[in-house]
Motif scaffolding. Structure first.
Motif, PDB file in Angstrom:
ATOM      1  N   GLU A 202     -41.669 -73.894 -27.964  1.00 49.63           N
ATOM      2  CA  GLU A 202     -42.846 -73.023 -27.851  1.00 49.63           C
ATOM      3  C   GLU A 202     -44.130 -73.780 -28.187  1.00 49.63           C
ATOM      4  OE1 GLU A 202     -44.367 -68.793 -29.713  1.00 49.63           O
ATOM      5  OE2 GLU A 202     -43.799 -70.444 -31.000  1.00 49.63           O
TER       6      GLU A 202
ATOM      7  N   GLU B 109     -35.731 -68.948 -20.646  1.00 53.81           N
ATOM      8  CA  GLU B 109     -37.108 -68.887 -20.126  1.00 53.81           C
ATOM      9  C   GLU B 109     -37.954 -70.037 -20.654  1.00 53.81           C
ATOM     10  OE1 GLU B 109     -39.153 -65.126 -20.551  1.00 53.81           O
ATOM     11  OE2 GLU B 109     -37.313 -64.067 -19.993  1.00 53.81           O
TER      12      GLU B 109
ATOM     13  N   GLU C 278     -39.727 -73.027 -18.449  1.00 54.56           N
ATOM     14  CA  GLU C 278     -41.179 -73.203 -18.476  1.00 54.56           C
ATOM     15  C   GLU C 278     -41.595 -74.616 -18.913  1.00 54.56           C
ATOM     16  OE1 GLU C 278     -44.820 -71.515 -21.199  1.00 54.56           O
ATOM     17  OE2 GLU C 278     -43.063 -70.224 -20.983  1.00 54.56           O
ATOM     18  N   LYS C 279     -40.852 -75.203 -19.838  1.00 52.69           N
ATOM     19  CA  LYS C 279     -41.350 -76.426 -20.507  1.00 52.69           C
ATOM     20  C   LYS C 279     -40.571 -77.712 -20.199  1.00 52.69           C
ATOM     21  CE  LYS C 279     -43.918 -73.939 -23.699  1.00 52.69           C
ATOM     22  NZ  LYS C 279     -45.192 -74.167 -24.332  1.00 52.69           N
TER      23      LYS C 279
ATOM     24  N   THR D 181     -31.217 -74.312 -14.010  1.00 52.69           N
ATOM     25  CA  THR D 181     -32.626 -74.252 -14.431  1.00 52.69           C
ATOM     26  C   THR D 181     -33.283 -75.620 -14.391  1.00 52.69           C
ATOM     27  OG1 THR D 181     -31.846 -72.592 -16.010  1.00 52.69           O
ATOM     28  CG2 THR D 181     -34.115 -73.319 -16.282  1.00 52.69           C
TER      29      THR D 181
END
Length: 445
Positions: free
Chosen positions: A339, A363, A367-368, A389
Protein backbone atom coordinates in the motif's frame (compact mmCIF):
# COMPACT_ATOMS: atom_id res chain seq x y z
CA UNK A 1 10.57 -24.07 51.59
CA UNK A 2 11.68 -22.35 48.40
CA UNK A 3 9.24 -22.38 45.52
CA UNK A 4 10.36 -24.68 42.70
CA UNK A 5 10.02 -23.04 39.28
CA UNK A 6 10.57 -24.87 36.00
CA UNK A 7 11.15 -22.89 32.81
CA UNK A 8 10.35 -24.47 29.46
CA UNK A 9 12.34 -22.95 26.63
CA UNK A 10 15.80 -21.39 26.78
CA UNK A 11 15.47 -18.43 24.46
CA UNK A 12 15.59 -14.75 25.47
CA UNK A 13 12.36 -14.86 27.48
CA UNK A 14 13.11 -18.21 29.19
CA UNK A 15 16.62 -17.26 30.28
CA UNK A 16 15.35 -13.84 31.43
CA UNK A 17 12.69 -15.56 33.54
CA UNK A 18 15.31 -17.93 35.00
CA UNK A 19 17.61 -15.06 36.01
CA UNK A 20 14.77 -13.10 37.65
CA UNK A 21 13.36 -16.14 39.47
CA UNK A 22 16.80 -17.13 40.79
CA UNK A 23 17.40 -13.57 41.97
CA UNK A 24 14.07 -13.63 43.85
CA UNK A 25 14.93 -16.84 45.71
CA UNK A 26 13.13 -19.49 43.67
CA UNK A 27 14.66 -22.89 43.00
CA UNK A 28 15.00 -22.85 39.21
CA UNK A 29 15.39 -25.52 36.53
CA UNK A 30 15.38 -24.64 32.81
CA UNK A 31 14.62 -27.24 30.14
CA UNK A 32 14.90 -26.77 26.37
CA UNK A 33 13.95 -29.38 23.76
CA UNK A 34 16.41 -27.89 21.27
CA UNK A 35 19.89 -26.49 21.79
CA UNK A 36 20.74 -23.31 23.70
CA UNK A 37 22.71 -20.45 22.20
CA UNK A 38 26.20 -20.08 23.65
CA UNK A 39 25.37 -16.67 25.13
CA UNK A 40 22.40 -18.11 27.07
CA UNK A 41 24.41 -21.10 28.33
CA UNK A 42 26.97 -18.69 29.72
CA UNK A 43 24.32 -16.56 31.43
CA UNK A 44 22.78 -19.61 33.11
CA UNK A 45 26.20 -20.87 34.24
CA UNK A 46 27.08 -17.45 35.70
CA UNK A 47 23.85 -17.38 37.70
CA UNK A 48 24.29 -20.97 38.91
CA UNK A 49 21.01 -22.10 37.31
CA UNK A 50 20.62 -25.80 36.45
CA UNK A 51 19.45 -26.54 32.92
CA UNK A 52 19.17 -29.19 30.23
CA UNK A 53 18.95 -29.12 26.45
CA UNK A 54 18.04 -31.54 23.66
CA UNK A 55 15.00 -32.92 25.47
CA UNK A 56 12.80 -32.65 28.56
CA UNK A 57 13.28 -34.82 31.69
CA UNK A 58 9.67 -35.25 32.78
CA UNK A 59 10.42 -36.30 36.37
CA UNK A 60 12.25 -33.00 36.89
CA UNK A 61 9.49 -30.96 35.24
CA UNK A 62 6.31 -32.50 36.67
CA UNK A 63 7.43 -31.79 40.27
CA UNK A 64 7.35 -28.00 39.71
CA UNK A 65 5.25 -25.67 41.90
CA UNK A 66 4.85 -23.44 38.86
CA UNK A 67 5.96 -23.44 35.22
CA UNK A 68 7.01 -20.56 32.99
CA UNK A 69 6.32 -21.57 29.40
CA UNK A 70 8.04 -20.18 26.32
CA UNK A 71 5.53 -18.48 24.01
CA UNK A 72 6.65 -20.82 21.22
CA UNK A 73 5.30 -24.00 22.89
CA UNK A 74 1.72 -24.82 21.80
CA UNK A 75 -0.89 -26.19 24.22
CA UNK A 76 -1.27 -29.37 22.14
CA UNK A 77 2.35 -30.31 22.94
CA UNK A 78 2.38 -33.68 24.77
CA UNK A 79 4.42 -32.41 27.74
CA UNK A 80 2.06 -29.43 28.14
CA UNK A 81 -0.89 -31.81 28.29
CA UNK A 82 0.78 -33.78 31.12
CA UNK A 83 1.49 -30.51 32.97
CA UNK A 84 -2.15 -29.42 32.59
CA UNK A 85 -3.38 -32.86 33.71
CA UNK A 86 -1.33 -32.51 36.92
CA UNK A 87 -2.81 -29.06 37.51
CA UNK A 88 0.56 -27.29 37.77
CA UNK A 89 0.03 -23.52 37.28
CA UNK A 90 1.54 -22.24 34.02
CA UNK A 91 2.46 -18.59 33.53
CA UNK A 92 4.27 -16.57 30.89
CA UNK A 93 7.51 -14.67 31.37
CA UNK A 94 5.67 -11.32 31.29
CA UNK A 95 3.52 -12.49 34.21
CA UNK A 96 6.62 -13.37 36.26
CA UNK A 97 8.22 -10.01 35.39
CA UNK A 98 5.05 -8.16 36.38
CA UNK A 99 5.16 -9.71 39.88
CA UNK A 100 8.47 -8.00 40.54
CA UNK A 101 8.04 -4.77 38.56
CA UNK A 102 6.92 -2.95 41.73
CA UNK A 103 5.33 0.44 41.22
CA UNK A 104 6.84 0.91 37.75
CA UNK A 105 4.45 1.91 34.99
CA UNK A 106 3.96 -0.59 32.18
CA UNK A 107 3.01 0.35 28.65
CA UNK A 108 2.12 -2.87 26.79
CA UNK A 109 1.59 -3.08 23.05
CA UNK A 110 -0.01 -5.93 21.12
CA UNK A 111 -1.66 -6.40 17.72
CA UNK A 112 -1.30 -8.47 14.56
CA UNK A 113 0.65 -5.80 12.68
CA UNK A 114 2.59 -2.71 13.63
CA UNK A 115 3.29 -3.62 17.25
CA UNK A 116 7.10 -3.64 16.94
CA UNK A 117 7.18 -0.28 15.16
CA UNK A 118 4.68 1.22 17.63
CA UNK A 119 6.62 -0.12 20.63
CA UNK A 120 9.91 1.30 19.34
CA UNK A 121 8.30 4.67 18.53
CA UNK A 122 6.64 4.95 21.98
CA UNK A 123 9.97 4.20 23.63
CA UNK A 124 11.71 6.83 21.47
CA UNK A 125 9.10 9.50 22.35
CA UNK A 126 9.23 8.74 26.09
CA UNK A 127 13.06 8.87 26.08
CA UNK A 128 13.04 12.10 24.06
CA UNK A 129 10.58 13.49 26.60
CA UNK A 130 12.98 12.74 29.46
CA UNK A 131 11.51 9.54 30.94
CA UNK A 132 13.85 6.74 32.05
CA UNK A 133 12.05 4.02 30.08
CA UNK A 134 13.17 0.51 29.11
CA UNK A 135 12.33 -1.18 25.81
CA UNK A 136 11.49 -4.83 26.50
CA UNK A 137 9.48 -7.89 25.51
CA UNK A 138 9.69 -9.26 21.99
CA UNK A 139 11.94 -6.36 21.07
CA UNK A 140 15.10 -5.65 23.05
CA UNK A 141 15.76 -7.44 26.33
CA UNK A 142 13.20 -9.83 27.80
CA UNK A 143 10.90 -8.07 30.28
CA UNK A 144 11.97 -10.39 33.13
CA UNK A 145 15.68 -9.88 32.45
CA UNK A 146 15.18 -6.11 32.37
CA UNK A 147 13.41 -6.21 35.77
CA UNK A 148 16.20 -8.41 37.19
CA UNK A 149 19.27 -6.61 35.85
CA UNK A 150 18.26 -3.01 35.18
CA UNK A 151 14.91 -2.04 36.73
CA UNK A 152 13.29 1.13 35.41
CA UNK A 153 10.35 3.35 36.43
CA UNK A 154 8.72 2.76 33.01
CA UNK A 155 8.69 -0.36 30.84
CA UNK A 156 7.54 -0.25 27.21
CA UNK A 157 6.81 -3.89 26.42
CA UNK A 158 5.83 -5.56 23.16
CA UNK A 159 3.66 -8.58 23.96
CA UNK A 160 2.30 -11.33 21.72
CA UNK A 161 -0.99 -13.18 21.99
CA UNK A 162 0.99 -16.27 23.06
CA UNK A 163 2.41 -14.37 26.04
CA UNK A 164 -1.02 -12.98 26.93
CA UNK A 165 -2.50 -16.51 26.92
CA UNK A 166 -0.62 -17.28 30.15
CA UNK A 167 -1.07 -14.13 32.21
CA UNK A 168 -2.88 -14.00 35.53
CA UNK A 169 -2.30 -10.61 37.23
CA UNK A 170 -0.37 -8.76 34.47
CA UNK A 171 -1.78 -5.24 34.38
CA UNK A 172 -0.47 -2.50 32.09
CA UNK A 173 -1.04 1.16 32.98
CA UNK A 174 -1.49 1.79 29.25
CA UNK A 175 -2.38 -1.00 26.83
CA UNK A 176 -2.23 -0.48 23.07
CA UNK A 177 -3.97 -2.74 20.56
CA UNK A 178 -2.81 -1.82 17.03
CA UNK A 179 -5.23 -4.04 15.06
CA UNK A 180 -6.40 -7.65 14.72
CA UNK A 181 -6.08 -9.65 11.51
CA UNK A 182 -6.03 -13.39 10.95
CA UNK A 183 -2.63 -14.67 12.08
CA UNK A 184 -1.30 -17.70 13.98
CA UNK A 185 -4.65 -19.44 13.50
CA UNK A 186 -2.85 -22.80 13.66
CA UNK A 187 -2.33 -22.07 17.39
CA UNK A 188 -5.97 -21.16 18.02
CA UNK A 189 -7.74 -24.21 16.60
CA UNK A 190 -8.29 -22.25 13.34
CA UNK A 191 -10.89 -20.24 15.26
CA UNK A 192 -10.51 -16.49 14.76
CA UNK A 193 -12.59 -15.71 17.87
CA UNK A 194 -10.05 -17.52 20.07
CA UNK A 195 -7.27 -15.34 18.66
CA UNK A 196 -9.34 -12.16 19.17
CA UNK A 197 -10.02 -13.13 22.81
CA UNK A 198 -6.31 -13.71 23.26
CA UNK A 199 -5.43 -10.19 22.08
CA UNK A 200 -8.08 -8.64 24.34
CA UNK A 201 -6.49 -10.29 27.39
CA UNK A 202 -4.23 -7.22 27.43
CA UNK A 203 -7.08 -5.27 29.10
CA UNK A 204 -8.22 -8.11 31.36
CA UNK A 205 -6.75 -6.75 34.63
CA UNK A 206 -6.89 -3.06 33.81
CA UNK A 207 -8.84 -0.81 36.17
CA UNK A 208 -10.60 2.55 35.93
CA UNK A 209 -7.33 4.48 36.35
CA UNK A 210 -5.64 2.68 33.42
CA UNK A 211 -5.86 3.44 29.68
CA UNK A 212 -6.70 1.41 26.58
CA UNK A 213 -5.64 2.79 23.18
CA UNK A 214 -7.06 1.06 20.10
CA UNK A 215 -7.67 1.60 16.39
CA UNK A 216 -11.37 2.47 16.04
CA UNK A 217 -11.17 2.04 12.26
CA UNK A 218 -10.14 -1.63 12.58
CA UNK A 219 -13.31 -3.61 11.89
CA UNK A 220 -12.43 -6.63 14.03
CA UNK A 221 -11.45 -4.52 17.04
CA UNK A 222 -14.55 -2.34 16.68
CA UNK A 223 -17.01 -5.21 16.61
CA UNK A 224 -15.25 -7.01 19.50
CA UNK A 225 -15.25 -4.14 22.03
CA UNK A 226 -18.65 -5.01 23.49
CA UNK A 227 -17.69 -8.64 24.08
CA UNK A 228 -15.09 -7.82 26.73
CA UNK A 229 -15.44 -6.17 30.11
CA UNK A 230 -13.27 -3.08 29.58
CA UNK A 231 -12.75 -1.16 32.84
CA UNK A 232 -10.00 1.17 31.59
CA UNK A 233 -10.36 4.62 30.03
CA UNK A 234 -10.80 4.10 26.28
CA UNK A 235 -8.74 6.26 23.92
CA UNK A 236 -9.65 5.40 20.31
CA UNK A 237 -7.60 6.58 17.32
CA UNK A 238 -9.19 7.08 13.91
CA UNK A 239 -8.99 8.60 10.45
CA UNK A 240 -12.78 8.62 10.19
CA UNK A 241 -14.09 9.94 13.51
CA UNK A 242 -13.00 13.35 14.78
CA UNK A 243 -14.27 12.59 18.29
CA UNK A 244 -11.29 10.29 18.89
CA UNK A 245 -8.22 10.72 21.10
CA UNK A 246 -6.28 11.12 17.85
CA UNK A 247 -7.48 11.63 14.31
CA UNK A 248 -6.08 12.64 10.94
CA UNK A 249 -7.77 15.15 8.67
CA UNK A 250 -6.46 16.88 5.52
CA UNK A 251 -2.90 15.77 6.15
CA UNK A 252 -2.80 16.86 9.82
CA UNK A 253 -2.82 14.69 12.93
CA UNK A 254 -4.64 15.97 16.01
CA UNK A 255 -4.09 14.39 19.43
CA UNK A 256 -6.50 15.23 22.21
CA UNK A 257 -6.12 13.82 25.73
CA UNK A 258 -7.78 15.78 28.53
CA UNK A 259 -7.59 19.53 27.92
CA UNK A 260 -4.44 19.42 25.83
CA UNK A 261 -4.31 19.44 22.04
CA UNK A 262 -1.37 18.62 19.76
CA UNK A 263 -1.40 18.91 16.00
CA UNK A 264 1.25 18.27 13.37
CA UNK A 265 1.52 17.52 9.67
CA UNK A 266 1.70 13.84 8.70
CA UNK A 267 4.38 14.89 6.17
CA UNK A 268 6.71 15.48 9.13
CA UNK A 269 6.46 11.83 10.26
CA UNK A 270 9.59 9.84 9.50
CA UNK A 271 7.36 6.75 9.12
CA UNK A 272 5.58 6.62 5.77
CA UNK A 273 2.41 4.80 4.68
CA UNK A 274 -1.12 4.86 6.02
CA UNK A 275 -0.55 1.97 8.46
CA UNK A 276 2.31 3.95 10.01
CA UNK A 277 0.02 6.94 10.49
CA UNK A 278 -2.05 4.69 12.79
CA UNK A 279 1.11 3.50 14.58
CA UNK A 280 2.21 7.14 15.03
CA UNK A 281 -1.21 8.20 16.36
CA UNK A 282 -1.15 5.36 18.92
CA UNK A 283 2.36 6.32 20.04
CA UNK A 284 1.50 10.03 20.34
CA UNK A 285 -1.65 9.34 22.40
CA UNK A 286 0.44 7.10 24.69
CA UNK A 287 3.03 9.85 25.13
CA UNK A 288 0.39 12.53 25.79
CA UNK A 289 -1.19 10.23 28.40
CA UNK A 290 2.25 9.94 30.03
CA UNK A 291 2.40 13.78 30.13
CA UNK A 292 5.21 14.18 27.61
CA UNK A 293 5.37 17.81 26.43
CA UNK A 294 3.99 18.39 22.95
CA UNK A 295 7.15 19.91 21.50
CA UNK A 296 9.02 16.77 22.63
CA UNK A 297 6.41 14.53 20.96
CA UNK A 298 6.79 16.54 17.73
CA UNK A 299 10.58 16.32 17.88
CA UNK A 300 10.54 12.55 18.54
CA UNK A 301 8.16 11.73 15.69
CA UNK A 302 10.46 13.62 13.31
CA UNK A 303 13.69 11.95 14.52
CA UNK A 304 12.58 8.32 14.84
CA UNK A 305 14.73 5.81 12.94
CA UNK A 306 12.84 2.86 11.48
CA UNK A 307 13.76 -0.68 12.57
CA UNK A 308 15.93 -3.18 10.76
CA UNK A 309 13.89 -5.58 8.54
CA UNK A 310 10.81 -3.35 8.64
CA UNK A 311 10.47 -1.31 5.40
CA UNK A 312 14.22 -0.71 5.62
CA UNK A 313 15.82 1.07 2.65
CA UNK A 314 18.88 -1.00 1.67
CA UNK A 315 20.31 0.70 -1.44
CA UNK A 316 19.46 2.21 -4.81
CA UNK A 317 21.36 0.51 -7.62
CA UNK A 318 21.14 1.86 -11.19
CA UNK A 319 17.92 3.60 -10.27
CA UNK A 320 16.30 0.52 -8.64
CA UNK A 321 15.49 0.88 -4.94
CA UNK A 322 15.75 -2.20 -2.69
CA UNK A 323 13.61 -2.42 0.48
CA UNK A 324 13.98 -5.06 3.21
CA UNK A 325 10.64 -5.85 4.87
CA UNK A 326 11.61 -9.36 5.99
CA UNK A 327 9.60 -8.89 9.20
CA UNK A 328 6.40 -9.11 7.13
CA UNK A 329 5.52 -12.69 8.05
CA UNK A 330 1.80 -12.53 7.26
CA UNK A 331 -0.39 -11.43 4.35
CA UNK A 332 -1.61 -8.31 6.11
CA UNK A 333 1.92 -6.98 6.71
CA UNK A 334 2.73 -7.43 3.04
CA UNK A 335 -0.55 -5.73 2.05
CA UNK A 336 0.47 -2.69 4.14
CA UNK A 337 3.94 -2.67 2.60
CA UNK A 338 2.49 -2.70 -0.93
CA UNK A 339 0.00 0.00 0.00
CA UNK A 340 2.85 2.39 0.77
CA UNK A 341 4.59 1.73 -2.61
CA UNK A 342 4.45 4.62 -5.08
CA UNK A 343 6.58 3.04 -7.85
CA UNK A 344 6.25 -0.17 -9.94
CA UNK A 345 7.25 -3.04 -7.65
CA UNK A 346 9.04 -6.36 -8.04
CA UNK A 347 7.83 -8.36 -5.02
CA UNK A 348 9.86 -11.11 -3.35
CA UNK A 349 7.31 -13.39 -1.68
CA UNK A 350 7.16 -16.79 0.00
CA UNK A 351 8.43 -19.07 2.75
CA UNK A 352 6.51 -21.14 5.30
CA UNK A 353 2.83 -20.40 4.90
CA UNK A 354 0.73 -20.32 8.12
CA UNK A 355 -2.57 -20.87 6.28
CA UNK A 356 -2.31 -17.69 4.17
CA UNK A 357 -5.28 -16.39 2.22
CA UNK A 358 -3.56 -14.63 -0.70
CA UNK A 359 -6.88 -13.40 -2.14
CA UNK A 360 -6.69 -10.56 0.41
CA UNK A 361 -3.71 -9.20 -1.57
CA UNK A 362 -5.17 -9.73 -5.03
CA UNK A 363 -6.21 -6.13 -5.79
CA UNK A 364 -3.10 -4.61 -4.24
CA UNK A 365 -0.85 -6.94 -6.28
CA UNK A 366 -2.76 -6.21 -9.49
CA UNK A 367 -2.35 -2.48 -8.89
CA UNK A 368 1.30 -2.32 -7.79
CA UNK A 369 3.29 -5.45 -8.75
CA UNK A 370 4.96 -6.09 -12.13
CA UNK A 371 6.74 -9.34 -11.19
CA UNK A 372 6.78 -11.81 -8.29
CA UNK A 373 9.96 -13.61 -7.25
CA UNK A 374 9.15 -16.61 -5.03
CA UNK A 375 11.65 -17.31 -2.26
CA UNK A 376 10.61 -20.58 -0.66
CA UNK A 377 10.63 -24.36 -0.90
CA UNK A 378 6.96 -24.73 -1.88
CA UNK A 379 5.51 -21.88 -3.97
CA UNK A 380 2.49 -23.64 -5.45
CA UNK A 381 -0.07 -21.49 -3.61
CA UNK A 382 1.58 -18.26 -4.80
CA UNK A 383 1.46 -19.43 -8.43
CA UNK A 384 -2.21 -20.42 -8.03
CA UNK A 385 -3.13 -17.11 -6.38
CA UNK A 386 -1.36 -14.71 -8.74
CA UNK A 387 -0.80 -16.68 -11.97
CA UNK A 388 -3.60 -14.77 -13.72
CA UNK A 389 -2.69 -11.39 -12.21
CA UNK A 390 1.07 -11.13 -12.71
CA UNK A 391 2.68 -12.30 -15.95
CA UNK A 392 6.13 -12.96 -14.42
CA UNK A 393 6.44 -15.37 -11.47
CA UNK A 394 9.86 -16.92 -10.88
CA UNK A 395 10.90 -19.56 -8.32
CA UNK A 396 14.18 -19.13 -6.40
CA UNK A 397 15.69 -20.92 -3.40
CA UNK A 398 18.26 -18.45 -2.07
CA UNK A 399 18.49 -14.75 -1.26
CA UNK A 400 21.18 -14.24 -3.96
CA UNK A 401 19.10 -15.97 -6.61
CA UNK A 402 16.00 -13.97 -5.62
CA UNK A 403 17.83 -10.63 -5.68
CA UNK A 404 19.44 -11.46 -9.03
CA UNK A 405 16.10 -12.40 -10.60
CA UNK A 406 14.40 -9.32 -9.14
CA UNK A 407 17.13 -6.99 -10.43
CA UNK A 408 16.89 -8.59 -13.89
CA UNK A 409 13.16 -7.76 -14.07
CA UNK A 410 13.39 -4.26 -12.57
CA UNK A 411 13.95 -1.07 -14.51
CA UNK A 412 15.20 2.33 -13.44
CA UNK A 413 12.53 3.90 -11.19
CA UNK A 414 11.23 0.53 -9.88
CA UNK A 415 11.34 -0.89 -6.36
CA UNK A 416 12.41 -4.41 -5.36
CA UNK A 417 10.50 -5.21 -2.17
CA UNK A 418 11.29 -8.21 0.05
CA UNK A 419 7.99 -8.60 1.93
CA UNK A 420 7.45 -12.36 2.11
CA UNK A 421 4.04 -12.70 3.89
CA UNK A 422 5.42 -15.96 5.30
CA UNK A 423 7.65 -17.30 8.04
CA UNK A 424 11.25 -18.00 7.02
CA UNK A 425 12.07 -21.40 8.51
CA UNK A 426 12.27 -23.33 5.22
CA UNK A 427 15.44 -21.61 3.96
CA UNK A 428 16.58 -19.33 6.81
CA UNK A 429 17.06 -19.41 10.59
CA UNK A 430 14.54 -16.60 11.14
CA UNK A 431 13.27 -13.40 9.51
CA UNK A 432 16.44 -11.52 10.63
CA UNK A 433 18.66 -14.05 8.87
CA UNK A 434 16.48 -13.73 5.75
CA UNK A 435 16.69 -9.92 5.86
CA UNK A 436 20.47 -9.91 6.34
CA UNK A 437 21.07 -12.38 3.50
CA UNK A 438 18.86 -10.22 1.27
CA UNK A 439 20.83 -7.09 2.17
CA UNK A 440 24.15 -8.85 1.57
CA UNK A 441 22.95 -10.04 -1.85
CA UNK A 442 21.84 -6.50 -2.77
CA UNK A 443 25.19 -4.97 -1.76
CA UNK A 444 27.07 -7.63 -3.77
CA UNK A 445 25.13 -6.89 -7.01
Amino acid sequence: MEKHLVILGGGESGVGAAILARQKGYGVFLSDGGSLKEVYRNELEQEGISWEEGGHTEEKILVADEIVKSPGIPEKNELMQKIRAKGIPVISEIELAYRFAGSSKIVAITGSNGKTTTTALIHHILKTGGLDAALAGNIGMSFAKQVALDPKPVYVVEVSSFQLDDIDQFRPYISVLTNITEDHLDRYGYNFDNYIASKFRIIRNQQATDYFIYNADDEVTKRSLDKFNIQSIQLPISMENENSAAFIKDGDMYVRTGEDFINMSIYDFTLKGKHNQYNTMAACVTAATMDIRKEKIREAVQTFQNLEHRMEHVATIRGVEFINDSKATNVNSTWYALESMTKPTVLILGGVDKGNDYSLMQEMVAEKVKAIICLGVDNKKIHEAFGNTVSIIIDTTSAEEAVGAAFAHAEKGDVVLLSPACASFDLFKNYEDRGRQFKRAVIEL
